[in-house]
Scaffold this motif. Structure first.
Motif, short mmCIF file in Angstrom:
data_model
loop_
_atom_site.label_atom_id
_atom_site.label_comp_id
_atom_site.label_asym_id
_atom_site.label_seq_id
_atom_site.Cartn_x
_atom_site.Cartn_y
_atom_site.Cartn_z
N GLU A 125 0.84 -1.20 0.00
CA GLU A 125 0.00 0.00 0.00
C GLU A 125 0.87 1.25 0.00
OE1 GLU A 125 -3.74 1.98 2.44
OE2 GLU A 125 -2.93 0.06 3.09
N ASN A 126 0.54 2.19 -0.88
CA ASN A 126 1.32 3.42 -1.02
C ASN A 126 0.98 4.38 0.12
OD1 ASN A 126 2.56 5.80 -1.81
ND2 ASN A 126 2.08 5.52 -3.97
N PRO A 127 1.95 4.66 1.02
CA PRO A 127 1.67 5.53 2.17
C PRO A 127 1.63 7.01 1.81
CG PRO A 127 3.96 4.85 2.21
CD PRO A 127 3.32 4.14 1.04
N PHE A 128 1.97 7.36 0.59
CA PHE A 128 2.03 8.77 0.18
C PHE A 128 0.76 9.26 -0.47
CE2 PHE A 128 6.38 7.05 0.10
CZ PHE A 128 6.89 7.78 1.16
N ILE A 129 -0.22 8.37 -0.64
CA ILE A 129 -1.54 8.75 -1.17
C ILE A 129 -2.55 8.50 -0.05
CG2 ILE A 129 -3.31 8.26 -2.89
CD1 ILE A 129 -1.09 7.38 -4.78
N PRO A 130 -3.33 9.51 0.33
CA PRO A 130 -4.31 9.29 1.40
C PRO A 130 -5.25 8.11 1.07
CG PRO A 130 -4.16 11.61 0.89
CD PRO A 130 -3.36 10.89 -0.15
N ARG A 131 -5.58 7.36 2.10
CA ARG A 131 -6.45 6.20 1.95
C ARG A 131 -7.89 6.63 1.68
NH1 ARG A 131 -5.31 2.78 7.14
NH2 ARG A 131 -6.38 1.14 5.99
N ILE A 132 -8.70 5.71 1.18
CA ILE A 132 -10.11 5.96 0.88
C ILE A 132 -10.93 4.99 1.71
CG2 ILE A 132 -11.88 5.93 -0.92
CD1 ILE A 132 -9.71 6.57 -2.95
N ASN A 133 -11.97 5.52 2.40
CA ASN A 133 -12.89 4.66 3.15
C ASN A 133 -13.67 3.77 2.18
OD1 ASN A 133 -12.64 5.45 5.99
ND2 ASN A 133 -13.40 7.43 5.30
N THR A 134 -14.38 2.80 2.72
CA THR A 134 -15.27 1.97 1.92
C THR A 134 -16.25 2.87 1.17
OG1 THR A 134 -15.04 0.13 3.45
CG2 THR A 134 -16.98 0.11 2.02
N CYS A 135 -16.47 2.56 -0.12
CA CYS A 135 -17.27 3.41 -1.00
C CYS A 135 -18.37 2.62 -1.69
CB CYS A 135 -16.40 3.98 -2.13
SG CYS A 135 -15.04 5.00 -1.61
N VAL A 136 -19.29 3.37 -2.28
CA VAL A 136 -20.23 2.81 -3.25
C VAL A 136 -19.95 3.48 -4.59
CG1 VAL A 136 -22.06 2.20 -1.64
CG2 VAL A 136 -22.03 4.46 -2.65
N ARG B 142 -9.57 9.52 11.67
CA ARG B 142 -9.33 8.85 10.39
C ARG B 142 -8.15 9.50 9.65
NH1 ARG B 142 -10.74 3.99 9.80
NH2 ARG B 142 -11.79 4.03 7.82
N VAL B 143 -8.00 10.81 9.76
CA VAL B 143 -6.85 11.48 9.13
C VAL B 143 -5.55 10.95 9.74
CG1 VAL B 143 -5.67 13.69 8.82
CG2 VAL B 143 -8.15 13.54 8.50
N LEU B 144 -5.53 10.76 11.06
CA LEU B 144 -4.34 10.21 11.71
C LEU B 144 -4.06 8.77 11.26
CD1 LEU B 144 -4.79 11.56 15.36
CD2 LEU B 144 -3.22 12.38 13.58
N GLN B 145 -5.10 8.07 10.81
CA GLN B 145 -4.95 6.71 10.30
C GLN B 145 -4.57 6.68 8.81
OE1 GLN B 145 -8.82 5.15 11.20
NE2 GLN B 145 -8.30 4.68 13.32
N GLY B 146 -4.40 7.85 8.21
CA GLY B 146 -3.96 7.91 6.82
C GLY B 146 -5.04 8.18 5.80
N PHE B 147 -6.26 8.51 6.25
CA PHE B 147 -7.37 8.78 5.33
C PHE B 147 -7.42 10.25 4.99
CE2 PHE B 147 -8.43 4.74 7.11
CZ PHE B 147 -9.02 4.05 6.08
#
Length: 131
Positions: free
Chosen positions: A74-85, A126-131
């Motif tokens: 997983e690329n740590p330099f791109i913010p993560r995305i939560n589950t989506c529809v 969530r931001v602290l978790q990388g989102f």
């Protein structure tokens, strides 16, 4: 000056893909991918509630987990995305401004726009978790 906080909007992500098959097999695969994405973006009529008749409720569409990878992790330099529809799928069968097909009728190129909407608001934790 006062600002009243009322709500936080759910984030939307739009991905654009240009698909240009080189042969009939790739054309078939491209159309299958588009059909599968359209299928999973649509809700389902709930017929179980009425014993097989016309349903009065909907079963929500599929959920997607999107992850960006770099060299297998997983690329740590791109913010993560939560589950989506998959909120919207737009297919352009003439991305170069002119409609064209192979001799079998399959399009020579297609642009697919996918609009995903997160199901959870991004808050400070969530931001602290990388989102």
């Amino acid at each position: 000056v006062e600002v009243v906080f009322t709500t936080t909007m759910l984030r939307t992500f739009i991905f654009r893909f240009l698909m240009a098959p080189r042969n009939e097999m790739e054309s078939v695969n491209m159309l299958s991918i588009i059909r599968t994405l359209r299928f999973h973006s649509a809700p389902e009529i709930n017929t179980r509630a009425t014993g097989g008749g016309v349903g009065l409720t909907w079963i929500p569409p599929a959920e997607f987990d999107i992850t960006f990878f770099h060299r297998g992790t997983e690329n740590p330099f791109i913010p993560r995305i939560n589950t989506c529809v998959l909120e919207r799928i737009d297919v352009d069968y003439h991305p170069f401004g002119k409609y064209a097909t192979f001799t079998n009728g399959h399009p020579v190129a297609v642009t697919v726009d996918l609009a995903f909407k997160e199901l959870e608001v991004v808050h400070k934790q969530r931001v602290l978790q990388g989102f």
